[in-house]
Design an enzyme around this catalytic site. Structure first.
Site, PDB file in Angstrom:
ATOM      1  N   CYS A 156      40.428  38.030  40.512  1.00  0.00           N
ATOM      2  CA  CYS A 156      40.360  38.462  39.115  1.00  0.00           C
ATOM      3  C   CYS A 156      39.131  37.884  38.413  1.00  0.00           C
ATOM      4  CB  CYS A 156      41.635  38.092  38.378  1.00  0.00           C
ATOM      5  SG  CYS A 156      42.169  36.374  38.605  1.00  0.00           S
ATOM      6  N   TYR A 157      38.888  36.591  38.566  1.00  0.00           N
ATOM      7  CA  TYR A 157      37.698  35.985  37.965  1.00  0.00           C
ATOM      8  C   TYR A 157      36.425  36.633  38.509  1.00  0.00           C
ATOM      9  CZ  TYR A 157      39.851  31.852  35.697  1.00  0.00           C
ATOM     10  OH  TYR A 157      40.552  31.003  34.872  1.00  0.00           O
TER      11      TYR A 157
END
Length: 352
Positions: A156-157
């Site tokens: 996600c990051y």
């Protein structure tokens, strides 16, 4: 009427697993045929997540002893913890080689198995499969994903940082040695298992950095940025935990190369994503908020001028459970199975 694809979700009792179920329930070309959750085996999905009470879903079962061949699955989403995933997928593909896999763990994201061992603390258990895995950032690797047997869904990051930075790196528009990624994530990014540090009283009314200088997503960022640049790139990346349920906001500091201005960087991103369904570049000077993308598969990107000449501030926002995980996984599934890429994941963000 076209046949529906039969899919399974391994690890359906976690946040990303339940988000997959939520979105797949409204996918017109998919039948949910298998849901696993070892600790919840034998329970109905509605007992774990009451929001699924109105829907007929398979009972949760253990992975142990599954007959992968008789299940007749077309594709499996693997939302299991890292390390366990490699052995499960290896067994699955050995017994049912025609099944496609979209893996939401970190187990197949790093193409270098030595780098995996360094960052995750143990040897890679399926190095032969790693050679066939395709990194699943659709906007960058769309063509390869369509032909893939095993797709490694990005973190996600890393999705939130790569979407704004990869086009700028490819265009040689920014100084590679001066990239700083300051990222903040909601609580669901830490998973659903009980942890003392995640208790409400431990995180509410506070805001802190973690994994400072050694977060595992650094390896993924270095790998993809280096591939985009054609040379080694190492960026500064610091994640922070924010007491909200969903969302990632990345504030990225860059310096334009050879006189490139913030407006030039904005123009590159606007051109790159003009026809992309799930990446939206805001007008120059406007910046996104996590609430603008909550519940959607969208990434919003904004570019603003820094007061320091030559520097720009690029801000990106996405929902860590959707574009940062399950929504992107379904986007990958659509490509692998030959469906329209946007099918079943066109939800508009929830607001407020």
């Amino acid at each position: 009427m076209a046949r529906q694809a039969k899919v399974g979700v391994l690890g359906a009792s976690g946040y990303t697993g339940s988000e997959l179920v939520r979105m797949l329930l409204r996918h017109p070309r998919v039948e949910i045929a298998l849901l696993t959750a070892d600790r919840r085996a034998g329970q109905e999905m509605r007992e774990v997540f009451p929001q699924f009470s109105p829907f007929e879903l398979p009972k949760l079962v253990s992975i142990e002893g599954l007959d992968w061949v008789s299940l007749g699955l077309d594709l499996v989403f693997c939302a299991l913890p890292h390390a366990t995933t490699q052995n499960v997928i290896k067994e699955l593909l050995d017994k049912a080689p025609s099944v496609k896999v979209v893996d939401l763990s970190a187990d197949f994201r790093l193409s270098d198995t030595a780098a995996y061992a360094k960052w995750y603390g143990h040897e890679h258990h399926a190095p032969e499969l790693q050679k066939a895995a395709v990194y699943g950032l659709v906007e960058v690797h769309r063509r390869a994903i369509k032909k893939a047997r095993l797709v490694a869904n990005p973190g996600c990051y890393t999705t939130c940082a790569q979407l704004p930075l990869v086009p700028l790196i490819k265009e040689k528009a920014i100084e590679l040695g001066e990239i700083v990624v300051d990222a903040k994530s909601g609580m669901t990014g830490a998973g659903r298992s009980a942890k003392e540090a995640m208790l409400f009283s431990e995180v509410s009314e506070g805001f802190h950095a973690y994994g400072v200088g050694h977060h595992r997503h650094m390896a993924e960022l270095d790998q993809e940025f280096s591939a985009a640049a054609g040379r080694e790139v190492v960026v500064t990346f610091t994640p922070h935990l924010v007491p909200m349920n969903r969302g990632i906001l990345s504030t990225i500091y860059v310096r334009g190369r050879r006189g490139r201005t913030p407006a030039d960087l904005h123009a590159i991103l606007s051109k790159t994503y003009a026809k992309e369904p799930f990446v939206h570049v805001l007008p120059f000077g406007e910046t996104p908020q996590t609430r603008h993308v909550r519940g959607s598969n969208m990434t919003f990107i904004g570019v603003a001028s820094d007061r320091i000449a030559g520097r720009a501030i690029v801000i990106s926002a996405l929902d860590n459970l959707v574009k940062g995980a399950s929504g992107q996984a379904i986007q990958n599934m659509n490509l692998v199975l030959g469906f329209p890429e946007t099918l079943g994941i066109e939800q508009v963000a929830l607001f407020p």
